[in-house]
Write a protein that holds these residues in place. Sequence first.
Motif, PDB file in Angstrom:
ATOM      1  N   GLY A   1     -10.892  23.795   3.889  1.00  0.00           N
ATOM      2  CA  GLY A   1     -10.692  23.303   5.252  1.00  0.00           C
ATOM      3  C   GLY A   1     -11.109  21.863   5.448  1.00  0.00           C
ATOM      4  N   TYR A   2     -11.607  21.205   4.412  1.00  0.00           N
ATOM      5  CA  TYR A   2     -11.996  19.797   4.494  1.00  0.00           C
ATOM      6  C   TYR A   2     -12.217  19.300   3.070  1.00  0.00           C
ATOM      7  N   ARG A   3     -12.369  17.984   2.917  1.00  0.00           N
ATOM      8  CA  ARG A   3     -12.690  17.419   1.606  1.00  0.00           C
ATOM      9  C   ARG A   3     -14.187  17.174   1.539  1.00  0.00           C
ATOM     10  N   PHE A   4     -14.807  17.675   0.482  1.00  0.00           N
ATOM     11  CA  PHE A   4     -16.261  17.684   0.450  1.00  0.00           C
ATOM     12  C   PHE A   4     -16.879  16.813  -0.644  1.00  0.00           C
ATOM     13  N   ASP A   5     -16.074  16.153  -1.471  1.00  0.00           N
ATOM     14  CA  ASP A   5     -16.653  15.483  -2.637  1.00  0.00           C
ATOM     15  C   ASP A   5     -17.026  14.034  -2.357  1.00  0.00           C
ATOM     16  N   GLY A   6     -17.803  13.813  -1.331  1.00  0.00           N
ATOM     17  CA  GLY A   6     -18.404  12.504  -1.093  1.00  0.00           C
ATOM     18  C   GLY A   6     -17.436  11.446  -0.637  1.00  0.00           C
ATOM     19  N   ARG A   7     -17.072  10.539  -1.530  1.00  0.00           N
ATOM     20  CA  ARG A   7     -16.288   9.366  -1.152  1.00  0.00           C
ATOM     21  C   ARG A   7     -14.810   9.660  -0.963  1.00  0.00           C
ATOM     22  N   GLY A   8     -14.336  10.763  -1.475  1.00  0.00           N
ATOM     23  CA  GLY A   8     -12.907  11.024  -1.497  1.00  0.00           C
ATOM     24  C   GLY A   8     -12.292  11.174  -0.116  1.00  0.00           C
ATOM     25  N   THR A   9     -11.011  10.810  -0.006  1.00  0.00           N
ATOM     26  CA  THR A   9     -10.227  11.018   1.201  1.00  0.00           C
ATOM     27  C   THR A   9      -8.932  11.712   0.806  1.00  0.00           C
ATOM     28  N   MET A  10      -8.034  11.868   1.765  1.00  0.00           N
ATOM     29  CA  MET A  10      -6.769  12.523   1.469  1.00  0.00           C
ATOM     30  C   MET A  10      -5.764  11.582   0.823  1.00  0.00           C
ATOM     31  N   LEU A  11      -6.047  10.275   0.832  1.00  0.00           N
ATOM     32  CA  LEU A  11      -5.120   9.303   0.268  1.00  0.00           C
ATOM     33  C   LEU A  11      -5.675   8.702  -1.018  1.00  0.00           C
ATOM     34  N   ALA A  12      -4.825   8.606  -2.021  1.00  0.00           N
ATOM     35  CA  ALA A  12      -5.227   7.984  -3.274  1.00  0.00           C
ATOM     36  C   ALA A  12      -5.535   6.508  -3.042  1.00  0.00           C
TER      37      ALA A  12
ATOM     38  N   PHE B   1       0.850  -1.197   0.000  1.00  0.00           N
ATOM     39  CA  PHE B   1       0.000   0.000   0.000  1.00  0.00           C
ATOM     40  C   PHE B   1       0.882   1.242   0.000  1.00  0.00           C
ATOM     41  N   SER B   2       0.678   2.120  -0.980  1.00  0.00           N
ATOM     42  CA  SER B   2       1.566   3.275  -1.140  1.00  0.00           C
ATOM     43  C   SER B   2       1.207   4.430  -0.218  1.00  0.00           C
ATOM     44  N   GLY B   3      -0.106   4.661  -0.035  1.00  0.00           N
ATOM     45  CA  GLY B   3      -0.513   5.757   0.838  1.00  0.00           C
ATOM     46  C   GLY B   3      -0.197   7.129   0.289  1.00  0.00           C
ATOM     47  N   GLY B   4      -0.200   7.267  -1.042  1.00  0.00           N
ATOM     48  CA  GLY B   4       0.111   8.557  -1.643  1.00  0.00           C
ATOM     49  C   GLY B   4      -0.994   9.572  -1.459  1.00  0.00           C
ATOM     50  N   ILE B   5      -0.615  10.841  -1.387  1.00  0.00           N
ATOM     51  CA  ILE B   5      -1.583  11.921  -1.226  1.00  0.00           C
ATOM     52  C   ILE B   5      -2.409  12.091  -2.505  1.00  0.00           C
ATOM     53  N   ASP B   6      -3.700  12.284  -2.354  1.00  0.00           N
ATOM     54  CA  ASP B   6      -4.596  12.579  -3.473  1.00  0.00           C
ATOM     55  C   ASP B   6      -4.564  14.085  -3.712  1.00  0.00           C
ATOM     56  N   PRO B   7      -4.056  14.534  -4.855  1.00  0.00           N
ATOM     57  CA  PRO B   7      -3.935  15.988  -5.095  1.00  0.00           C
ATOM     58  C   PRO B   7      -5.263  16.726  -4.991  1.00  0.00           C
ATOM     59  N   ALA B   8      -6.351  16.098  -5.452  1.00  0.00           N
ATOM     60  CA  ALA B   8      -7.657  16.761  -5.366  1.00  0.00           C
ATOM     61  C   ALA B   8      -8.061  16.973  -3.915  1.00  0.00           C
ATOM     62  N   GLY B   9      -7.802  15.970  -3.070  1.00  0.00           N
ATOM     63  CA  GLY B   9      -8.128  16.111  -1.653  1.00  0.00           C
ATOM     64  C   GLY B   9      -7.327  17.201  -0.995  1.00  0.00           C
ATOM     65  N   LEU B  10      -6.045  17.285  -1.320  1.00  0.00           N
ATOM     66  CA  LEU B  10      -5.194  18.324  -0.743  1.00  0.00           C
ATOM     67  C   LEU B  10      -5.651  19.709  -1.180  1.00  0.00           C
ATOM     68  N   GLN B  11      -6.022  19.854  -2.446  1.00  0.00           N
ATOM     69  CA  GLN B  11      -6.475  21.141  -2.941  1.00  0.00           C
ATOM     70  C   GLN B  11      -7.748  21.596  -2.221  1.00  0.00           C
ATOM     71  N   GLN B  12      -8.691  20.661  -2.053  1.00  0.00           N
ATOM     72  CA  GLN B  12      -9.938  21.019  -1.381  1.00  0.00           C
ATOM     73  C   GLN B  12      -9.702  21.405   0.068  1.00  0.00           C
TER      74      GLN B  12
END
Length: 344
Positions: free
Chosen positions: A182-193, A166-177
């Motif tokens: 101040g949080y990730r708002f697009d439903g299922r997404g998290t900070m990790l890809a 498991f790589s645990g890489g950062i999801d760029p979309a999550g970081l941008q949001q």
Amino acid sequence: MFNPEAEPAPEVLERMARSMRHRGPDDEGFHRFSQAGLALAHRRLSIIDLSAASHQPMKDEASGVVLAYNGEIYNFRALRRELEAGGHVFRSSGDTEVLLKAWLEWGEGCLPRLAGMFAFALWDPRSATLHLARDATGMKPLYLCRLNGGVAFASEVKAFLQLPGFSGGIDPAGLQQFLEFGYRFDGRGTMLAGVEKLLPGERVVVRGGRVVESVTWFTPPAPNGTDARDEAERVAELRTTLDTVVAEHLIADVPVGLLLSGGLDSSVVAALAARGGQLTTVCMAFGQSDVDERAHAREVAAFIGSDHHEVLIHPQEVQEEVASGAWVFDDLFADWGTLTTRLL
């Protein structure tokens, strides 16, 4: 973890469970189904039925159905009476077995009957199906990670860090949001890809290690602007609802306390809870701050006669908590209120 192509090694499952020991320091349990490639692990925080009878994962011997569950079903006593009337026999006094028997009686139809906060994984060998479900408003977390040939699931993202490869890489979309809102708002997404979360009121069906169905079992009711009842009727209904909900939340086999700020919400809940007996209340306050709610909380505590405590948080504690809290939280979100809850 459900992977028919590569059964998880026992030491991997143990590391995943122990990475979340802070969620359940009282007990741990494991259940493996080698033929199916499924393994369940559970960490327990004992609140209702402290005995070994409520140990998890919990298995129904007759059907082979196994449950790993996090949360609390507040109306479990009423459900238990209904199930007993239908012939079910219980060996524990907790809500875990009630949830298990409710599934045996009503299947997925039990979900709308549950009043509570919960996330669970339930394996039904009769259909070789794994069911993952989350409560209606998403109070309890449940994360999913799709693997080659299977899936992993957990209450916290950090459990996946124990998976080989498991790589645990950062999801760029999550970081941008997070940086923008101040949080990730697009439903299922998290900070990790590669890691997603079940939505509130969702049930996911897994067969052969693959997600085959996703069902929304709860939809919030639409606002009703045509309520013809007068104000007295609506007030009476609100009072009854609050009385019921507060009484259900006080059910525990350990002491219960209340976070009291002196504001409207916590004051109403505290006043209702205090009618059931001696209540412990706690007020958190920041030192060297213009925001101090202690005077309001003291006034409420004196009125309801609670055993009241005050906790003053100093700047150094906040600095230390930010460092340790980064490990506990699975999604980035800019809410300072989490600091007081953690320190409490």
